[in-house]
Write a protein that holds these residues in place. Structure first.
Motif, PDB file in Angstrom:
ATOM      1  N   ARG A 194       6.702  38.054  41.318  1.00 17.73           N
ATOM      2  CA  ARG A 194       7.871  37.635  42.098  1.00 17.73           C
ATOM      3  C   ARG A 194       8.996  38.642  41.908  1.00 17.73           C
ATOM      4  NH1 ARG A 194       7.576  33.093  40.447  1.00 17.73           N
ATOM      5  NH2 ARG A 194       9.245  32.889  38.903  1.00 17.73           N
ATOM      6  N   ASP A 196      13.140  39.166  43.017  1.00 19.86           N
ATOM      7  CA  ASP A 196      14.360  38.593  43.590  1.00 19.86           C
ATOM      8  C   ASP A 196      15.351  39.727  43.852  1.00 19.86           C
ATOM      9  OD1 ASP A 196      16.687  37.286  44.239  1.00 19.86           O
ATOM     10  OD2 ASP A 196      16.575  35.816  42.626  1.00 19.86           O
ATOM     11  N   ARG A 198      18.141  39.345  45.988  1.00 21.01           N
ATOM     12  CA  ARG A 198      19.330  38.804  46.650  1.00 21.01           C
ATOM     13  C   ARG A 198      20.636  39.450  46.184  1.00 21.01           C
ATOM     14  NH1 ARG A 198      18.137  32.511  45.800  1.00 21.01           N
ATOM     15  NH2 ARG A 198      17.372  33.408  43.846  1.00 21.01           N
ATOM     16  N   ARG A 245       8.701  48.433  45.013  1.00 22.26           N
ATOM     17  CA  ARG A 245       8.344  47.712  46.236  1.00 22.26           C
ATOM     18  C   ARG A 245       7.077  48.285  46.879  1.00 22.26           C
ATOM     19  NH1 ARG A 245      13.129  45.378  49.881  1.00 22.26           N
ATOM     20  NH2 ARG A 245      11.222  44.423  50.681  1.00 22.26           N
ATOM     21  N   GLU A 251       5.517  37.745  45.698  1.00 23.83           N
ATOM     22  CA  GLU A 251       6.545  37.099  46.511  1.00 23.83           C
ATOM     23  C   GLU A 251       7.875  37.840  46.369  1.00 23.83           C
ATOM     24  OE1 GLU A 251       9.084  32.888  46.610  1.00 23.83           O
ATOM     25  OE2 GLU A 251       7.522  33.233  45.093  1.00 23.83           O
ATOM     26  N   ILE A 252       8.516  38.126  47.506  1.00 25.69           N
ATOM     27  CA  ILE A 252       9.824  38.789  47.510  1.00 25.69           C
ATOM     28  C   ILE A 252      10.881  37.811  48.011  1.00 25.69           C
ATOM     29  CG2 ILE A 252      11.217  40.658  48.471  1.00 25.69           C
ATOM     30  CD1 ILE A 252       8.762  42.371  48.637  1.00 25.69           C
ATOM     31  N   ILE A 253      11.927  37.673  47.251  1.00 24.29           N
ATOM     32  CA  ILE A 253      13.048  36.798  47.626  1.00 24.29           C
ATOM     33  C   ILE A 253      14.210  37.695  48.002  1.00 24.29           C
ATOM     34  CG2 ILE A 253      14.579  34.930  46.901  1.00 24.29           C
ATOM     35  CD1 ILE A 253      12.527  34.323  44.677  1.00 24.29           C
ATOM     36  N   GLU A 254      14.613  37.637  49.269  1.00 28.58           N
ATOM     37  CA  GLU A 254      15.707  38.471  49.741  1.00 28.58           C
ATOM     38  C   GLU A 254      16.777  37.614  50.399  1.00 28.58           C
ATOM     39  OE1 GLU A 254      14.540  42.659  51.217  1.00 28.58           O
ATOM     40  OE2 GLU A 254      12.947  41.356  51.947  1.00 28.58           O
ATOM     41  N   PHE A 255      18.002  38.122  50.417  1.00 23.53           N
ATOM     42  CA  PHE A 255      19.098  37.443  51.092  1.00 23.53           C
ATOM     43  C   PHE A 255      18.980  37.722  52.587  1.00 23.53           C
ATOM     44  CE2 PHE A 255      23.364  37.593  52.955  1.00 23.53           C
ATOM     45  CZ  PHE A 255      23.778  36.292  52.711  1.00 23.53           C
ATOM     46  N   GLU A 261      19.007  35.775  60.744  1.00 28.63           N
ATOM     47  CA  GLU A 261      18.211  34.580  60.942  1.00 28.63           C
ATOM     48  C   GLU A 261      18.218  34.178  62.421  1.00 28.63           C
ATOM     49  OE1 GLU A 261      15.655  31.613  59.818  1.00 28.63           O
ATOM     50  OE2 GLU A 261      16.482  33.177  58.518  1.00 28.63           O
TER      51      GLU A 261
END
Length: 270
Positions: A194, A196, A198, A245, A251-255, A261
């Motif tokens: 994982r 993160d 953000r 990267r 799993e990649i958590i990005e803002f 969106e």
């Protein structure tokens, strides 16, 4: 095998750490001086000055006294120190008679035509009284406060020194097979699960989690502290993150901003 990328502590971090060391060190020295001797020396000056003021007032009120009578009167007087002797320098004579200059009727008479503080200022210079007299004396509580703040500043100084010494010895690195975190060890890309990102764009911070026996390991990547983002240096922290990267499969958590969106195509109806 890909070239190894090594991110060492940045000049930005080192300058901040040194600035904090200087700040806390200077504050600690100042509060130590005031708590150990400074406030007590200022108190000594205050009470001596009080004696000079009292002598001036009494000399004006007793102008009829002869020089011998004034000397006899002045020799019976003492500097008005408080009962708490801890607020004056160690070794201060208590009770302390008036300084000899106050026994001299001729000098006292001459001082009446001078600025009120001149006689004391001359005496302070001759006797090496280190501090000027404050507007009011410092009590034992004020002196204790200086010691409390001194210990706080010293603790902060030692903490900043520890962080600096620990950080300058560390680095974060990556090659074609694994990540090498600042706290040591080797983490193969296959073990990363994982990521993160953000806070990467705004604060240069990212967090990785890797598999390990009994649970997960959390890895912090601080790009501002290690590597940095200076273009003239090739943005070492950004280069390291790109390498991570490229080899990351978890799993990649990005803002995601609201605009991004909203721009996403709608999902087809089933």
């Amino acid at each position: 095998m890909s070239e190894r990328i090594v991110c060492k502590p940045t000049s930005w971090f080192l300058l901040r750490a040194v600035a904090m060391l200087l700040m806390f060190g200077v504050f600690a020295a100042m509060f130590y001086r005031d708590g150990s001797t400074g406030y007590r020396e200022e108190n000594l000056a205050y009470y001596l000055q009080s004696a000079f003021k009292k002598a001036r007032e009494e000399f004006q009120a007793k102008k009829e006294l002869s020089p011998a009578e004034w000397r006899a009167h002045a020799e019976a007087q003492t500097v008005p120190f408080p009962e708490d002797r801890s607020v004056v320098p160690v070794g201060t004579q208590v009770p302390m008679p008036w300084p000899p200059v106050l026994l001299d009727a001729e000098r006292m008479k001459a001082s009446l035509s001078e600025q009120e503080s001149k006689l004391f200022d001359d005496y302070r210079g001759e006797q090496g009284v280190k501090k000027e007299a404050p507007e009011k004396p410092f009590d034992s509580r004020k002196i204790l406060e200086q010691w409390v703040v001194f210990w706080i500043c010293l603790t902060l100084f030692m903490g900043a020194l520890f962080v600096l010494l620990r950080t300058v010895r560390r680095s974060i690195a990556v090659d074609g097979e694994a990540l090498y975190p600042v706290d040591g060890g080797r983490v193969p890309f296959a073990d990363l699960i994982r990521l993160d990102l953000r806070k990467w764009e705004t604060k240069g911070l990212a967090f990785l989690w890797s598999k390990r026996e009994g649970g997960e390991r959390k890895i912090r990547i601080d790009g501002l502290t290690y590597g940095g983002f200076k273009k003239e240096q090739g943005e070492p922290a950004e280069a390291l993150m790109r390498r991570v990267r490229e080899n990351f499969r978890g799993e990649i958590i990005e803002f995601v901003s609201e605009d991004a969106e909203a721009a996403r195509p709608a999902s087809p109806e089933s």
